[in-house]
Design a protein around this motif. Structure first.
Motif, PDB file in Angstrom:
ATOM      1  N   VAL A 280       0.861  -1.180   0.000  1.00  0.00           N
ATOM      2  CA  VAL A 280       0.000   0.000   0.000  1.00  0.00           C
ATOM      3  C   VAL A 280       0.895   1.228   0.000  1.00  0.00           C
ATOM      4  N   GLU A 281       0.451   2.256  -0.677  1.00  0.00           N
ATOM      5  CA  GLU A 281       1.164   3.521  -0.743  1.00  0.00           C
ATOM      6  C   GLU A 281       0.304   4.616  -0.111  1.00  0.00           C
ATOM      7  N   PHE A 282       0.950   5.599   0.489  1.00  0.00           N
ATOM      8  CA  PHE A 282       0.221   6.734   1.062  1.00  0.00           C
ATOM      9  C   PHE A 282      -0.570   7.441  -0.040  1.00  0.00           C
ATOM     10  N   PRO A 283      -1.828   7.813   0.229  1.00  0.00           N
ATOM     11  CA  PRO A 283      -2.532   7.741   1.503  1.00  0.00           C
ATOM     12  C   PRO A 283      -3.358   6.476   1.725  1.00  0.00           C
ATOM     13  N   GLY A 284      -3.143   5.437   0.905  1.00  0.00           N
ATOM     14  CA  GLY A 284      -3.909   4.205   1.101  1.00  0.00           C
ATOM     15  C   GLY A 284      -4.158   3.440  -0.178  1.00  0.00           C
ATOM     16  N   ALA A 285      -3.394   3.744  -1.232  1.00  0.00           N
ATOM     17  CA  ALA A 285      -3.581   3.062  -2.505  1.00  0.00           C
ATOM     18  C   ALA A 285      -2.969   1.670  -2.475  1.00  0.00           C
ATOM     19  N   LEU A 286      -3.625   0.730  -3.147  1.00  0.00           N
ATOM     20  CA  LEU A 286      -3.144  -0.645  -3.233  1.00  0.00           C
ATOM     21  C   LEU A 286      -2.272  -0.809  -4.471  1.00  0.00           C
ATOM     22  N   VAL A 287      -1.098  -1.404  -4.284  1.00  0.00           N
ATOM     23  CA  VAL A 287      -0.188  -1.684  -5.402  1.00  0.00           C
ATOM     24  C   VAL A 287      -0.403  -3.132  -5.836  1.00  0.00           C
ATOM     25  N   VAL A 288      -0.823  -3.304  -7.091  1.00  0.00           N
ATOM     26  CA  VAL A 288      -1.123  -4.628  -7.626  1.00  0.00           C
ATOM     27  C   VAL A 288      -0.125  -4.957  -8.733  1.00  0.00           C
ATOM     28  N   ARG A 289       0.570  -6.078  -8.587  1.00  0.00           N
ATOM     29  CA  ARG A 289       1.547  -6.517  -9.600  1.00  0.00           C
ATOM     30  C   ARG A 289       0.816  -7.334 -10.654  1.00  0.00           C
ATOM     31  N   THR A 290       0.734  -6.796 -11.849  1.00  0.00           N
ATOM     32  CA  THR A 290       0.032  -7.455 -12.953  1.00  0.00           C
ATOM     33  C   THR A 290       1.040  -7.927 -13.991  1.00  0.00           C
ATOM     34  N   ASP A 291       0.543  -8.609 -15.001  1.00  0.00           N
ATOM     35  CA  ASP A 291       1.414  -9.069 -16.090  1.00  0.00           C
ATOM     36  C   ASP A 291       2.015  -7.899 -16.848  1.00  0.00           C
ATOM     37  N   ASP A 292       1.394  -6.740 -16.752  1.00  0.00           N
ATOM     38  CA  ASP A 292       1.873  -5.551 -17.460  1.00  0.00           C
ATOM     39  C   ASP A 292       2.621  -4.590 -16.545  1.00  0.00           C
ATOM     40  N   GLY A 293       2.976  -5.050 -15.345  1.00  0.00           N
ATOM     41  CA  GLY A 293       3.682  -4.182 -14.416  1.00  0.00           C
ATOM     42  C   GLY A 293       2.813  -3.806 -13.223  1.00  0.00           C
ATOM     43  N   ASP A 294       3.374  -3.029 -12.322  1.00  0.00           N
ATOM     44  CA  ASP A 294       2.656  -2.636 -11.113  1.00  0.00           C
ATOM     45  C   ASP A 294       1.613  -1.564 -11.427  1.00  0.00           C
ATOM     46  N   ARG A 295       0.424  -1.758 -10.858  1.00  0.00           N
ATOM     47  CA  ARG A 295      -0.665  -0.780 -10.979  1.00  0.00           C
ATOM     48  C   ARG A 295      -0.990  -0.253  -9.587  1.00  0.00           C
ATOM     49  N   VAL A 296      -1.172   1.052  -9.488  1.00  0.00           N
ATOM     50  CA  VAL A 296      -1.539   1.673  -8.217  1.00  0.00           C
ATOM     51  C   VAL A 296      -3.030   1.966  -8.251  1.00  0.00           C
ATOM     52  N   VAL A 297      -3.773   1.305  -7.373  1.00  0.00           N
ATOM     53  CA  VAL A 297      -5.236   1.417  -7.347  1.00  0.00           C
ATOM     54  C   VAL A 297      -5.634   2.286  -6.157  1.00  0.00           C
ATOM     55  N   HIS A 298      -6.277   3.411  -6.434  1.00  0.00           N
ATOM     56  CA  HIS A 298      -6.661   4.336  -5.370  1.00  0.00           C
ATOM     57  C   HIS A 298      -8.040   4.037  -4.799  1.00  0.00           C
ATOM     58  N   ALA A 299      -8.911   3.429  -5.592  1.00  0.00           N
ATOM     59  CA  ALA A 299     -10.261   3.106  -5.112  1.00  0.00           C
ATOM     60  C   ALA A 299     -10.802   1.944  -5.921  1.00  0.00           C
ATOM     61  N   GLY A 300     -11.567   1.100  -5.260  1.00  0.00           N
ATOM     62  CA  GLY A 300     -12.157  -0.017  -5.978  1.00  0.00           C
ATOM     63  C   GLY A 300     -12.697  -1.061  -5.027  1.00  0.00           C
ATOM     64  N   ASP A 301     -13.355  -2.050  -5.607  1.00  0.00           N
ATOM     65  CA  ASP A 301     -13.950  -3.147  -4.857  1.00  0.00           C
ATOM     66  C   ASP A 301     -13.031  -4.351  -5.011  1.00  0.00           C
ATOM     67  N   CYS A 302     -12.410  -4.770  -3.894  1.00  0.00           N
ATOM     68  CA  CYS A 302     -11.361  -5.791  -3.942  1.00  0.00           C
ATOM     69  C   CYS A 302     -11.915  -7.168  -3.603  1.00  0.00           C
ATOM     70  N   GLU A 303     -11.529  -8.153  -4.398  1.00  0.00           N
ATOM     71  CA  GLU A 303     -11.908  -9.546  -4.154  1.00  0.00           C
ATOM     72  C   GLU A 303     -10.646 -10.391  -4.064  1.00  0.00           C
ATOM     73  N   HIS A 304     -10.541 -11.220  -3.008  1.00  0.00           N
ATOM     74  CA  HIS A 304      -9.434 -12.159  -2.904  1.00  0.00           C
ATOM     75  C   HIS A 304      -9.738 -13.370  -3.776  1.00  0.00           C
ATOM     76  N   LEU A 305      -8.757 -13.771  -4.603  1.00  0.00           N
ATOM     77  CA  LEU A 305      -9.004 -14.851  -5.563  1.00  0.00           C
ATOM     78  C   LEU A 305      -8.546 -16.209  -5.086  1.00  0.00           C
ATOM     79  N   ARG A 306      -7.702 -16.267  -4.066  1.00  0.00           N
ATOM     80  CA  ARG A 306      -7.274 -17.566  -3.542  1.00  0.00           C
ATOM     81  C   ARG A 306      -7.077 -17.462  -2.047  1.00  0.00           C
ATOM     82  N   PRO A 307      -7.134 -18.589  -1.346  1.00  0.00           N
ATOM     83  CA  PRO A 307      -6.964 -18.552   0.113  1.00  0.00           C
ATOM     84  C   PRO A 307      -5.581 -18.063   0.504  1.00  0.00           C
ATOM     85  N   ALA A 308      -5.479 -17.581   1.757  1.00  0.00           N
ATOM     86  CA  ALA A 308      -4.183 -17.125   2.262  1.00  0.00           C
ATOM     87  C   ALA A 308      -3.259 -18.332   2.434  1.00  0.00           C
TER      88      ALA A 308
END
Length: 308
Positions: A280-308
């Motif tokens: 996570v980056e300030f002030p609370g964005a989620l950093v998602v590593r995708t096939d096309d590189g890292d994406r910084v997501v500032h808002a959205g509806d998050c779903e976990h795709l596999r168990p921890a």
């Protein structure tokens, strides 16, 4: 709650033993008759206040309510309590328009509770429904960090109650074992380009709620085997939120996060982002590593795709 009542509660909570009427009157800057009147009001509210030649001492505190939450609260907030409200956030907004700050609106039950994206939030009796009204000296762009701070505060309260809670980005508090929802946070604000006018952080937590009163995807502190003390839970949320500096929020959030290291699917206003949540980056964005590189997501509806 009057300022005199709050200061009386603070004085009684801080005392090691009985406090005399004259001493309380001197501390509060009121008459002894005014002290007696406030003590009687506390008794009517359910407090067990003993009195003898040595003075007044609290022997018992009611389970819930404004005075009960304020008694021993280690944070400078005025507490307003209602047995039932449509929404604590809506009432806090009314107070904000009136110019109030550092207030907490608490309801025993909500009839129109809502979560993110205007989803309905089940608010049966036994939950902790509280909205904190503050006026931080921050720009609107920093508001997401206060949402994360509230999630950290609720998670700490759950853990102190004996429940292993974790955070799903950005603000859902889950039971670690099943990932059923324990609590959520809804933040609202009004501001100008460079300054927040007011900020309301609404918390809905399933504390002393039976499992059958909740959706299948949710659980409660009580159902998870924790100590379902609403008064103490509410106090700890307020105190932890108040004591958490924005700059210290992200490390604390990472410590409690269950999203980091997981494969996620985030629905954003600009489309779907899928990959591994790595930070996570300030002030609370989620950093998602995708096939096309890292994406910084500032808002959205998050779903976990596999168990921890």
């Amino acid at each position: 709650m009057s300022d005199t009542r709050r200061r009386l509660l603070d004085a009684l909570a801080a005392a090691d033993g009985p406090v005399s009427g004259p001493e309380l009157a001197d501390r509060l800057g009121v008459s002894r008759a005014a002290v007696w009147k406030q003590v009687e009001a506390l008794r009517e509210a359910g407090f067990d206040v003993a009195s003898d030649a040595a003075g007044y001492a609290v022997r018992g505190v009611p389970d819930y309510g404004a005075d009960a939450i304020a008694y021993g609260l280690d944070a400078p907030y005025a507490v307003e309590y209602h047995d039932r409200l449509p929404s604590t956030n809506d009432r806090a907004r009314e107070l904000a328009v009136e110019g109030a700050t550092d207030h907490v609106v608490v309801a025993g039950e909500q009839t129109g509770g809502r979560g993110r994206l205007d989803r309905p939030w089940s608010s049966p009796p036994g939950g902790v429904y509280a909205s904190l009204l503050v006026r931080p000296d921050r720009p609107p762009a920093h508001v997401p960090v206060f949402t994360l701070a509230a999630a950290v505060a609720v998670t700490r309260a759950c853990r102190e109650a004996g429940v292993d809670a974790v955070i799903k980005w950005p603000n859902d508090v889950l039971l670690a074992e099943s990932e059923r929802k324990l609590a959520g946070v809804l933040t609202e604000m009004e501001g100008e380009a460079d300054r927040v006018s007011w900020l309301i952080v609404g918390v809905g937590a399933n504390v002393d709620v039976a499992a059958e009163a909740l959706p299948e995807t949710a659980t409660s502190v009580r159902a998870a085997g924790g100590v379902a003390d609403r008064r103490r839970f509410c106090q700890r949320v307020i105190e932890a939120f108040h004591g958490l500096d924005p700059e210290a929020t992200l490390p604390a959030w990472r410590d409690h996060a269950v999203t980091l290291g997981r494969e996620v699917r985030v629905e954003t206003p600009g489309g779907v982002v899928e990959g591994e949540a790595v930070d996570v980056e300030f002030p609370g964005a989620l950093v998602v590593r995708t096939d096309d590189g890292d994406r910084v997501v500032h808002a959205g509806d998050c779903e976990h795709l596999r168990p921890a």
